[in-house]
Design an enzyme around this catalytic site. Structure first.
Site, PDB file in Angstrom:
ATOM      1  N   CYS A 150       0.808  -1.231   0.000  1.00 37.73           N
ATOM      2  CA  CYS A 150       0.000   0.000   0.000  1.00 37.73           C
ATOM      3  C   CYS A 150       0.837   1.275   0.000  1.00 37.73           C
ATOM      4  CB  CYS A 150      -0.933   0.000   1.210  1.00 37.73           C
ATOM      5  SG  CYS A 150      -2.189  -1.272   1.124  1.00 37.73           S
TER       6      CYS A 150
HETATM    7  N1  LIG Z   1      -2.468  -6.084   1.994  1.00 35.52           N
HETATM    8  C1  LIG Z   1      -2.948  -4.995   2.538  1.00 35.52           C
HETATM    9  O1  LIG Z   1      -2.588  -4.660   3.662  1.00 35.52           O
HETATM   10  C2  LIG Z   1      -3.959  -4.109   1.825  1.00 35.52           C
HETATM   11  C3  LIG Z   1      -4.629  -3.131   2.566  1.00 35.52           C
HETATM   12  C4  LIG Z   1      -5.556  -2.323   1.933  1.00 35.52           C
HETATM   13  C5  LIG Z   1      -5.778  -2.473   0.567  1.00 35.52           C
HETATM   14  N2  LIG Z   1      -5.100  -3.416  -0.140  1.00 35.52           N
HETATM   15  C6  LIG Z   1      -5.415  -3.545  -1.563  1.00 35.52           C
HETATM   16  O2  LIG Z   1      -6.209  -4.701  -1.744  1.00 35.52           O
HETATM   17  C7  LIG Z   1      -5.933  -5.302  -3.001  1.00 35.52           C
HETATM   18  C8  LIG Z   1      -5.552  -6.770  -2.783  1.00 35.52           C
HETATM   19  O3  LIG Z   1      -4.333  -6.823  -2.063  1.00 35.52           O
HETATM   20  P1  LIG Z   1      -3.934  -8.065  -1.176  1.00 35.52           P
HETATM   21  O4  LIG Z   1      -2.899  -7.576  -0.223  1.00 35.52           O
HETATM   22  O5  LIG Z   1      -5.134  -8.750  -0.635  1.00 35.52           O
HETATM   23  O6  LIG Z   1      -3.253  -8.993  -2.265  1.00 35.52           O
HETATM   24  P2  LIG Z   1      -2.789 -10.525  -2.066  1.00 35.52           P
HETATM   25  O7  LIG Z   1      -1.668 -10.731  -3.008  1.00 35.52           O
HETATM   26  O8  LIG Z   1      -2.616 -10.832  -0.632  1.00 35.52           O
HETATM   27  O9  LIG Z   1      -4.031 -11.364  -2.569  1.00 35.52           O
HETATM   28  C9  LIG Z   1      -4.566 -11.267  -3.831  1.00 35.52           C
HETATM   29  C10 LIG Z   1      -5.080 -12.628  -4.259  1.00 35.52           C
HETATM   30  O10 LIG Z   1      -5.727 -12.434  -5.511  1.00 35.52           O
HETATM   31  C11 LIG Z   1      -5.414 -13.543  -6.335  1.00 35.52           C
HETATM   32  N3  LIG Z   1      -5.593 -13.106  -7.719  1.00 35.52           N
HETATM   33  C12 LIG Z   1      -4.773 -12.314  -8.448  1.00 35.52           C
HETATM   34  N4  LIG Z   1      -5.325 -12.071  -9.648  1.00 35.52           N
HETATM   35  C13 LIG Z   1      -6.490 -12.744  -9.671  1.00 35.52           C
HETATM   36  C14 LIG Z   1      -7.499 -12.879 -10.644  1.00 35.52           C
HETATM   37  N5  LIG Z   1      -7.429 -12.265 -11.822  1.00 35.52           N
HETATM   38  N6  LIG Z   1      -8.553 -13.660 -10.339  1.00 35.52           N
HETATM   39  C15 LIG Z   1      -8.645 -14.289  -9.147  1.00 35.52           C
HETATM   40  N7  LIG Z   1      -7.727 -14.185  -8.180  1.00 35.52           N
HETATM   41  C16 LIG Z   1      -6.671 -13.399  -8.443  1.00 35.52           C
HETATM   42  C17 LIG Z   1      -4.009 -13.929  -5.966  1.00 35.52           C
HETATM   43  O11 LIG Z   1      -3.751 -15.294  -6.273  1.00 35.52           O
HETATM   44  C18 LIG Z   1      -3.989 -13.659  -4.460  1.00 35.52           C
HETATM   45  O12 LIG Z   1      -4.296 -14.825  -3.703  1.00 35.52           O
HETATM   46  C19 LIG Z   1      -4.837  -4.465  -3.633  1.00 35.52           C
HETATM   47  O13 LIG Z   1      -5.432  -3.503  -4.470  1.00 35.52           O
HETATM   48  C20 LIG Z   1      -4.216  -3.771  -2.442  1.00 35.52           C
HETATM   49  O14 LIG Z   1      -3.621  -2.550  -2.790  1.00 35.52           O
HETATM   50  C21 LIG Z   1      -4.214  -4.253   0.468  1.00 35.52           C
END
Ligand SMILES: NC(=O)c1ccc[n+]([C@@H]2O[C@H](COP(=O)([O-])OP(=O)(O)OC[C@H]3O[C@@H](n4cnc5c(N)ncnc54)[C@H](O)[C@@H]3O)[C@@H](O)[C@H]2O)c1
Length: 407
Positions: free
Chosen positions: A256
């Site tokens: 982030c």
């Molecule tokens: N990690 C954090 O602390 C956090 C906090 C707030 C917002 N975000 C936002 O949330 C979003 C997700 O981040 P995250 O940390 O959960 O990511 P992550 O990598 O932990 O998880 C994402 C998951 O999505 C899956 N994936 C990827 N492309 C895909 C697709 N086309 N179809 C189905 N599954 C798919 C991946 O295999 C993975 O398991 C991002 O935009 C991030 O910026 C993250």
């Protein structure tokens, strides 16, 4: 409600658990077979989410998990939670979000409520996600956004008690999304448009990014003046209003803080505006690994051919997430100066094609970048242990960012 959650990572699995707690039927979809098979066997891969919650959901049938998007066609609500990283050039990489939107569009046969939780620039829901899903499905859906605020590892704030901002492409969509989130969140903050919600998320993290840049630069100034920055920050923090403490560190990491401001900057450029604050903070935050190596050499001396153990390679304590971790440029800097570098992290066994090294071994010195709660330097027989900031649990470690009191 039947809720399909696309992406079962840090964000998606957190929402899965929130939705299960409200009694919704959840369909968790992820393109990773490893993630799906882990969840099917009742195992959580995210810190802070207990295996038992997943196992109970799977065994009771309230949680179904699949690699197949076709399962989403059964849902009333589709939540998108896929990564939105930067590409190699440092530009917004929406490829996973675009691919998810296309896949959703292919399977929906009737109108649904679609909510995006992935972070992106203002306009993404309206200009990228909606055309792909409506176009693919031949349907007109309701679209809302609720940018995720989860802070992995935070024991005080979780999905229930963190207020949630919700915007929609129509009032009907926003109100439907507000009703969904009210089923498992204490406070929902509706806003007038999707763009307000998208921009709010970027501003929250840009605020942190810039303040971290400010405190990192301030730490360099204090060190040059021989003033302990940690004591200065503690003193400043005694002001009960108008001040919020940020702490200097070896850099910024995670999915982030290093990423979101660059999404804002890129979008701003399309409107003819260059954010000087973002550019400057990026420069300062990115020079921190090099600065800490410089401080190490001031304190230790030449590190050429020295065996250095870097401890803690995830981006923050008690989290195994290594995305954008400043440990990487830090290690590269050490290697450029001729050090032989090894790394250890109790939460990470392999990273960047290398395996973790044990604490017990032949080393000349250690630098602790992240001290997880379960870190113990048991078996350490090497030379001095340095760290970034003073750690009261390990008062013998020598901090590199704050100057030490003269003995
Ligand atoms: N990690 C954090 O602390 C956090 C906090 C707030 C917002 N975000 C936002 O949330 C979003 C997700 O981040 P995250 O940390 O959960 O990511 P992550 O990598 O932990 O998880 C994402 C998951 O999505 C899956 N994936 C990827 N492309 C895909 C697709 N086309 N179809 C189905 N599954 C798919 C991946 O295999 C993975 O398991 C991002 O935009 C991030 O910026 C993250």
């Amino acid at each position: 409600m039947r809720v399909a959650i696309i992406g079962q990572g840090y964000v998606g699995l957190t929402i899965t658990v929130g939705a299960l707690s409200a009694g919704h039927q959840v369909i968790g979809i992820d393109k990773s077979s490893a993630v799906i098979s882990g969840l099917k066997s009742g195992k959580s891969h995210i810190e802070g989410i207990a295996d038992s919650v997943i196992a109970n959901g799977v065994s009771s049938g309230t949680l179904q998990v699949s690699e197949l998007y076709s399962q989403a066609s059964e849902a009333d609500v589709v939540v998108i939670a896929v990564p939105t990283p930067l590409d190699e050039k440092g530009s917004a990489d929406l490829s996973l979000l675009i691919s998810a939107a296309k896949s959703i569009g292919e399977v929906l046969k009737s109108p649904k409520l679609i909510i995006n939780e992935s972070t992106s620039y203002p306009g993404t829901l309206r200009e990228v996600i909606k055309p792909l899903i409506d176009g693919g499905s031949g349907q007109s859906h309701l679209y809302a956004i609720s940018p995720e605020r989860v802070d992995p590892g935070n024991k005080s704030f979780g999905v229930k008690n963190t207020p949630r901002v919700v915007g929609g492409l129509s009032d009907q969509a926003r109100d439907a999304a507000v009703a969904f989130y009210k089923s498992f969140c204490d406070e929902v903050v509706p806003v007038s448009s999707a763009e307000v919600a998208e921009a709010a998320k970027l501003f929250e993290n840009t605020f942190r990014f810039i303040n971290i840049g400010l405190v990192n630069e301030f730490a360099e100034i204090m060190s040059a003046m021989g003033i302990p920055v940690d004591e200065v920050l503690k003193a400043a923090g005694s002001k009960p209003y108008g001040f919020m403490p940020f702490h200097p560190n070896v850099g910024i990491g995670g999915h982030c803080i290093p990423v979101d401001p660059l999404y804002l900057q890129e979008r701003a450029k399309e409107f003819g505006i260059t954010s000087r604050y973002i550019a400057l903070s990026e420069e300062i935050n990115h020079r921190m690994p090099k600065y800490v190596v410089k401080r190490l050499m001031q304190e230790y001396g030449d590190i050429k051919a020295k065996r250095v153990l870097v401890v803690g390679v995830s981006y923050k304590a008690d989290i195994s997430d290594t995305r954008e971790s400043p440990a990487q440029p830090f290690i590269e800097n050490l290697r450029e100066r001729g050090a032989e570098v090894f790394w250890h992290d109790p939460l990470v066994s392999s990273w960047k094609g290398e395996n973790a090294s044990p604490i017990a071994g032949e080393y000349d010195l250690a630098v602790v970048l992240v001290a997880h709660s379960n870190l113990a330097m048991n078996g350490w027989t090497g030379g001095p242990i340095f760290t970034t900031n003073f750690n009261p649990k390990f008062p013998d470690w020598k901090p590199l960012i704050s100057v030490q009191k003269k003995s």
